[in-house]
Structure formats: structure tokens, C-alpha cells
Design a protein around this motif. Structure first.
Motif, mmCIF file in Angstrom:
data_model
loop_
_atom_site.group_PDB
_atom_site.id
_atom_site.type_symbol
_atom_site.label_atom_id
_atom_site.label_comp_id
_atom_site.label_asym_id
_atom_site.label_seq_id
_atom_site.Cartn_x
_atom_site.Cartn_y
_atom_site.Cartn_z
ATOM 1 N N VAL A 16 -7.689 -17.283 12.048
ATOM 2 C CA VAL A 16 -6.520 -17.791 11.334
ATOM 3 C C VAL A 16 -6.089 -19.118 11.950
ATOM 4 C CG1 VAL A 16 -4.077 -17.367 10.856
ATOM 5 C CG2 VAL A 16 -5.753 -15.529 10.544
ATOM 6 N N ASP A 17 -6.046 -19.166 13.274
ATOM 7 C CA ASP A 17 -5.660 -20.396 13.965
ATOM 8 C C ASP A 17 -6.615 -21.527 13.602
ATOM 9 O OD1 ASP A 17 -3.914 -21.694 16.078
ATOM 10 O OD2 ASP A 17 -5.910 -22.029 16.923
ATOM 11 N N PHE A 18 -7.904 -21.237 13.570
ATOM 12 C CA PHE A 18 -8.911 -22.233 13.222
ATOM 13 C C PHE A 18 -8.735 -22.712 11.775
ATOM 14 C CE2 PHE A 18 -13.192 -23.454 11.727
ATOM 15 C CZ PHE A 18 -13.437 -24.505 12.609
ATOM 16 N N ALA A 19 -8.396 -21.803 10.875
ATOM 17 C CA ALA A 19 -8.215 -22.164 9.466
ATOM 18 C C ALA A 19 -7.065 -23.142 9.274
ATOM 19 C CB ALA A 19 -7.975 -20.910 8.628
ATOM 20 N N LEU A 20 -6.009 -23.008 10.073
ATOM 21 C CA LEU A 20 -4.824 -23.855 9.937
ATOM 22 C C LEU A 20 -4.862 -25.118 10.794
ATOM 23 C CD1 LEU A 20 -2.068 -21.086 9.898
ATOM 24 C CD2 LEU A 20 -3.019 -22.328 7.937
ATOM 25 N N LYS A 21 -5.836 -25.198 11.663
ATOM 26 C CA LYS A 21 -5.899 -26.265 12.660
ATOM 27 C C LYS A 21 -5.842 -27.675 12.075
ATOM 28 C CE LYS A 21 -8.625 -27.489 16.708
ATOM 29 N NZ LYS A 21 -9.799 -27.118 17.483
ATOM 30 N N GLY A 22 -6.513 -27.922 10.958
ATOM 31 C CA GLY A 22 -6.558 -29.264 10.391
ATOM 32 C C GLY A 22 -5.266 -29.710 9.727
ATOM 33 N N LEU A 23 -4.378 -28.773 9.441
ATOM 34 C CA LEU A 23 -3.157 -29.101 8.716
ATOM 35 C C LEU A 23 -1.910 -29.024 9.580
ATOM 36 C CD1 LEU A 23 -1.891 -29.703 5.887
ATOM 37 C CD2 LEU A 23 -1.600 -27.249 5.650
ATOM 38 N N MET A 24 -1.883 -28.095 10.514
ATOM 39 C CA MET A 24 -0.654 -27.820 11.248
ATOM 40 C C MET A 24 -0.812 -27.983 12.747
ATOM 41 S SD MET A 24 0.350 -24.276 9.390
ATOM 42 C CE MET A 24 1.878 -24.441 8.522
ATOM 43 N N PRO A 25 0.236 -28.472 13.403
ATOM 44 C CA PRO A 25 0.195 -28.507 14.872
ATOM 45 C C PRO A 25 0.202 -27.075 15.423
ATOM 46 C CG PRO A 25 2.367 -29.153 14.069
ATOM 47 C CD PRO A 25 1.486 -28.985 12.866
ATOM 48 N N ARG A 26 -0.298 -26.911 16.629
ATOM 49 C CA ARG A 26 -0.430 -25.581 17.239
ATOM 50 C C ARG A 26 0.864 -24.771 17.205
ATOM 51 N NH1 ARG A 26 -3.700 -22.673 20.053
ATOM 52 N NH2 ARG A 26 -5.277 -24.213 20.532
ATOM 53 N N HIS A 27 1.988 -25.421 17.488
ATOM 54 C CA HIS A 27 3.246 -24.664 17.568
ATOM 55 C C HIS A 27 3.688 -24.079 16.221
ATOM 56 C CE1 HIS A 27 4.958 -28.511 16.192
ATOM 57 N NE2 HIS A 27 5.989 -27.800 15.765
ATOM 58 N N MET A 28 3.079 -24.507 15.121
ATOM 59 C CA MET A 28 3.425 -23.968 13.802
ATOM 60 C C MET A 28 2.404 -22.952 13.292
ATOM 61 S SD MET A 28 4.932 -27.239 11.735
ATOM 62 C CE MET A 28 5.379 -26.210 10.327
ATOM 63 N N ARG A 29 1.311 -22.777 14.000
ATOM 64 C CA ARG A 29 0.257 -21.878 13.544
ATOM 65 C C ARG A 29 0.546 -20.449 13.983
ATOM 66 N NH1 ARG A 29 -3.372 -26.402 15.361
ATOM 67 N NH2 ARG A 29 -4.121 -25.037 17.001
#
Length: 178
Positions: A16-29
Motif C-alpha cells: 500500500v505504501d509503495f502504491a501511494l509513494k508517487g503521489l503522497m509524502p510519507r507522512h500522509m501514506r
């Protein structure tokens, strides 16, 4: 009622973290900060990763100006009756596109005072109805937009139309409704 609810917090993992990585900063994932739309889409991490790559282009790398991009997205959200997309892009239209409230209301209704912007909004409706632009409309848009900008326009309409269909079908709820 959501047909596809957000992914429960205990199921968020490295995929899930990898899927969101390109769009969101870490603190929002995470399930609290990602928002209900992203928290729902990550139920299918591979699809989310692939689609978000495309979405990042449309939102951050498009050759369309932020104003034209947001007017286009507002009209797409309106014709697809997607309240979630509409409400999020009203804010973005103001903040990033520089649109006033009356301009936003007009874009939602499919009109604009500027002749070219009015033509652009009509082109959204034409694509929605016919799944293609006429040569006349393509050429008319070309009076102000390059070929790449017109291509970005087509993909913005299609991409946000697809997202609206997904949001409407899945039953994406507003963050305040959770």
C-alpha cells in the motif's frame, strides 16, 4: 453505502505504501491522512500504483495551465455527477487554478465568459456524449492549444471521467462522513 469501503488500517502494508509513494509524502501514506478515495483505491495496490502514475501526469505535469485543467475537471465531475471529485476540485480550482467562485459555478454549468474557455467546456460535453471530438472542435481548440495540450485535455477528460465512474460505483464517502 460504500460498495468498496476504505482498506482497514490493520491491512495497510508495504504494498500500500509503495502504491501511494508517487503521489503522497510519507507522512500522509496512512489510513487517517490518505483520504477516503486513496484509502479505498489501495485495496488493489497494483492498480492504484499504475493509475496514480497516470494521474500524477494529469495533475502535476500536464501541459494544460492549472486554470484550464481545473475547469476541465470541474466540468467532468459535473457531467459524471461525482460529488467527491467536484468538491475536491472546487478547492483546487480556487487555490491552484485561480478561479473565482462565479467562474467555478459557470464551469460546472458548462459555460464561461471567455470564448475559448467556453469552447473548452463544450468540448468536455462533446467528448462525454460522442467519445470523440469533431475535427472542427479539435481545430478550434488548436487556435489556443498545442497538439500536446489538446492530447492532455483528452486524457484529462478521460482520466477524470474514469475516476468519477470508480468513485461513484465504489461509493466513496467524504472524509467527514467516516
Amino acid at each position: 453505502m460504500a460498495l468498496v469501503p476504505p482498506l482497514p488500517a490493520d491491512q495497510w502494508d508495504e504494498r500500500v505504501d509503495f502504491a501511494l509513494k508517487g503521489l503522497m509524502p510519507r507522512h500522509m501514506r496512512n489510513p487517517e491522512d490518505a483520504g477516503t478515495a486513496m484509502a479505498t483505491l489501495v485495496r488493489h495496490p497494483e492498480l492504484t500504483k499504475a493509475f496514480l502514475g497516470f494521474s500524477v501526469h494529469l495533475l502535476f505535469r500536464s501541459t494544460l495551465s492549472p486554470r484550464l485543467r481545473e475547469m476541465t475537471i470541474l466540468r467532468v465531475a459535473q457531467v459524471y455527477e461525482c460529488e467527491y471529485e467536484r468538491s475536491h476540485h472546487i478547492r483546487m480550482a480556487e487555490e491552484e487554478g485561480g478561479l473565482t467562485r462565479p467562474e467555478i459555478e459557470a464551469a460546472l454549468a458548462g459555460t464561461a465568459e471567455d470564448e475559448f474557455e467556453n469552447r473548452l467546456l463544450s468540448a468536455v460535453d462533446e467528448l462525454h456524449k460522442n467519445t470523440a471530438l469533431s475535427e472542427q472542435t479539435w481545430n478550434a481548440l488548436g487556435e489556443h492549444l498545442s497538439e500536446q495540450q489538446r492530447m492532455d485535455f483528452i486524457f484529462t477528460v478521460g482520466g477524470y471521467g474514469l475516476l468519477a465512474m470508480a468513485y461513484n460505483t465504489f461509493g466513496i464517502e467524504f472524509e467527514s462522513e467516516r
